[in-house]
Motif scaffolding. Structure first.
Motif, PDB file in Angstrom:
ATOM      1  N   ASP A 129       0.832  -1.192   0.000  1.00 46.00           N
ATOM      2  CA  ASP A 129       0.000   0.000   0.000  1.00 46.00           C
ATOM      3  C   ASP A 129       0.872   1.250   0.000  1.00 46.00           C
ATOM      4  O   ASP A 129       1.900   1.307   0.688  1.00 46.00           O
ATOM      5  CB  ASP A 129      -0.914  -0.019   1.227  1.00 46.00           C
ATOM      6  N   GLN A 131       0.614   3.944   1.409  1.00 47.04           N
ATOM      7  CA  GLN A 131       0.766   4.579   2.722  1.00 47.04           C
ATOM      8  C   GLN A 131       1.808   3.871   3.587  1.00 47.04           C
ATOM      9  O   GLN A 131       2.246   4.414   4.600  1.00 47.04           O
ATOM     10  CB  GLN A 131      -0.584   4.591   3.462  1.00 47.04           C
ATOM     11  N   TYR A 166      -9.113   8.527  -8.631  1.00 45.82           N
ATOM     12  CA  TYR A 166     -10.048   7.429  -8.387  1.00 45.82           C
ATOM     13  C   TYR A 166     -11.482   7.916  -8.542  1.00 45.82           C
ATOM     14  O   TYR A 166     -11.795   9.081  -8.289  1.00 45.82           O
ATOM     15  CB  TYR A 166      -9.865   6.879  -6.970  1.00 45.82           C
ATOM     16  N   ASP A 195     -12.944  -3.860  -0.298  1.00 49.54           N
ATOM     17  CA  ASP A 195     -11.625  -3.354   0.104  1.00 49.54           C
ATOM     18  C   ASP A 195     -10.557  -4.255  -0.493  1.00 49.54           C
ATOM     19  O   ASP A 195     -10.779  -5.461  -0.691  1.00 49.54           O
ATOM     20  CB  ASP A 195     -11.471  -3.348   1.631  1.00 49.54           C
ATOM     21  N   ASP A 200      -6.345  -1.377   3.540  1.00 47.95           N
ATOM     22  CA  ASP A 200      -6.982  -0.466   2.601  1.00 47.95           C
ATOM     23  C   ASP A 200      -8.073   0.333   3.309  1.00 47.95           C
ATOM     24  O   ASP A 200      -9.139  -0.201   3.624  1.00 47.95           O
ATOM     25  CB  ASP A 200      -7.577  -1.272   1.442  1.00 47.95           C
ATOM     26  N   LEU A 202      -9.074   3.359   1.885  1.00 45.53           N
ATOM     27  CA  LEU A 202      -9.437   4.369   0.901  1.00 45.53           C
ATOM     28  C   LEU A 202     -10.952   4.587   0.860  1.00 45.53           C
ATOM     29  O   LEU A 202     -11.431   5.732   0.829  1.00 45.53           O
ATOM     30  CB  LEU A 202      -8.918   3.953  -0.480  1.00 45.53           C
ATOM     31  N   GLN A 203     -11.718   3.479   0.865  1.00 43.10           N
ATOM     32  CA  GLN A 203     -13.174   3.607   0.810  1.00 43.10           C
ATOM     33  C   GLN A 203     -13.694   4.310   2.062  1.00 43.10           C
ATOM     34  O   GLN A 203     -14.580   5.179   1.985  1.00 43.10           O
ATOM     35  CB  GLN A 203     -13.828   2.237   0.656  1.00 43.10           C
ATOM     36  N   GLU A 205     -12.109   6.463   4.086  1.00 46.35           N
ATOM     37  CA  GLU A 205     -11.732   7.880   4.107  1.00 46.35           C
ATOM     38  C   GLU A 205     -12.555   8.682   3.095  1.00 46.35           C
ATOM     39  O   GLU A 205     -12.991   9.806   3.375  1.00 46.35           O
ATOM     40  CB  GLU A 205     -10.234   8.010   3.825  1.00 46.35           C
ATOM     41  N   PHE A 206     -12.796   8.088   1.931  1.00 44.27           N
ATOM     42  CA  PHE A 206     -13.597   8.765   0.914  1.00 44.27           C
ATOM     43  C   PHE A 206     -15.040   8.943   1.405  1.00 44.27           C
ATOM     44  O   PHE A 206     -15.619  10.036   1.281  1.00 44.27           O
ATOM     45  CB  PHE A 206     -13.577   7.946  -0.376  1.00 44.27           C
ATOM     46  N   VAL A 266      -5.084  10.850  -5.354  1.00 44.04           N
ATOM     47  CA  VAL A 266      -4.061  10.405  -4.410  1.00 44.04           C
ATOM     48  C   VAL A 266      -2.696  10.794  -4.976  1.00 44.04           C
ATOM     49  O   VAL A 266      -2.285  10.279  -6.022  1.00 44.04           O
ATOM     50  CB  VAL A 266      -4.133   8.889  -4.167  1.00 44.04           C
TER      51      VAL A 266
END
Length: 296
Positions: A129, A131, A166, A195, A200, A202-203, A205-206, A266
């Motif tokens: 990842d 991050q 994204y 995920d 992960d 990302l979902q 946080e979005f 990102v």
């Protein structure tokens, strides 16, 4: 601290890469006893333990600095041989790199393919990842990384590559089942989501950024970029896909966007060891040029 000898540095790298003293002995054509003696001499010189005698063997925090140094010396030695025209010398060891899965599946491999075949370069790719990829730089396990971290790791340089955009998408069948009146992300805190893995976020946080709510949904974990996208197309859940993986499906109607006004960018960075290596310099140029074509 005494200076490490070249054969000691080669030995240390071989043990970490091979995982055992026996594997390093086969690589270097010496006995396991000779390997053990070299490691002991290094630890005596350093005044501390450098290697955990586990299976596989792993460097200690102090050993990580030695591993990084050993690999840097080996790379610079290979570069010097190339510049001197020694084409019959030792072949380049695979350059270890860490790349996030989405970059690997969309734009990074063309950067490697653009390098001249005569360069004689080979690569060992680690997937992590964006991050978390800098941790592998810190330990000396990789020489360069595509990362979301703009702060340079000690001993590395960093440059911005651009942003991977994204889109939050789902299949028409998924949307008709969970949102009969049409996609409404704010009402979707408990509908299935896909995920990549447990790292992960990302979902989550979005979703929080767009709706202000916490995503408390059932999860599917699909740790492969192509299969992650396929899971969304098949209606297992919604998720964020790079534009390169979803724009054609959005145009054809095979996918629908959940929040068209909220694309997610990102930012990605290239971090590499701060050494004047011919191969690393050419690789960095190829990554920079390819990123400029594919990233925002």
């Amino acid at each position: 601290m005494k200076t490490f000898q070249l054969e000691q540095l080669r030995t240390f790298a071989a043990v970490v890469e091979g995982g055992t003293l026996e594997a390093a002995a086969r690589t270097l054509y010496v006995t396991p006893s000779a390997i053990s003696q070299r490691l002991k001499a290094m630890e005596d010189a350093a005044g501390q333990i450098l290697l955990q005698r586990t299976n596989p063997a792993r460097p200690t925090p102090a050993g990580e600095a030695v591993l990084r140094f050993a690999r840097q010396v080996r790379q610079l030695e290979w570069d010097a041989r190339q510049e001197l025209g020694d084409r019959d010398g030792e072949q380049s060891r695979p350059i270890p790199l860490v790349v996030n899965a989405d970059s690997l599946s969309t734009w990074f491999l063309p950067a490697l393919a653009s390098l001249p075949p005569g360069l004689g370069a080979s690569f060992e790719l680690h997937r992590e990842d964006e991050q978390h990829s800098t941790q592998l730089l810190r330990t000396g396990m990789v020489m360069a990384a595509v990362t979301a971290t703009p702060e340079a790791v000690q001993g590395c340089s960093v440059e911005a590559l651009g942003a991977l955009r994204y889109r939050a998408v789902a299949s028409p069948g998924y949307i008709s089942h969970w949102w009969p009146a049409g996609p409404e992300l704010a009402a979707g805190s408990r509908v299935p989501v896909v995920d990549f893995d447990r790292k992960d976020h990302l979902q989550d946080e979005f979703f929080t950024a767009v709706t202000g709510a916490v995503l408390a949904a059932p999860r599917h974990y699909v740790p492969s970029s192509a299969e992650f996208a396929q899971a969304i197309r098949l209606g297992l859940g919604w998720g964020l896909l790079p534009e390169q993986q979803c724009l054609a499906d959005l145009r054809s109607g095979d996918l629908m966007e959940l929040a068209p006004e909220h694309p997610l960018d990102v930012s990605l960075y290239w971090q590499r060891w701060k050494i004047d290596s011919l191969l690393l310099n050419q690789l960095s140029a190829a990554v920079r040029e390819t990123a400029a074509k594919h990233l925002r």
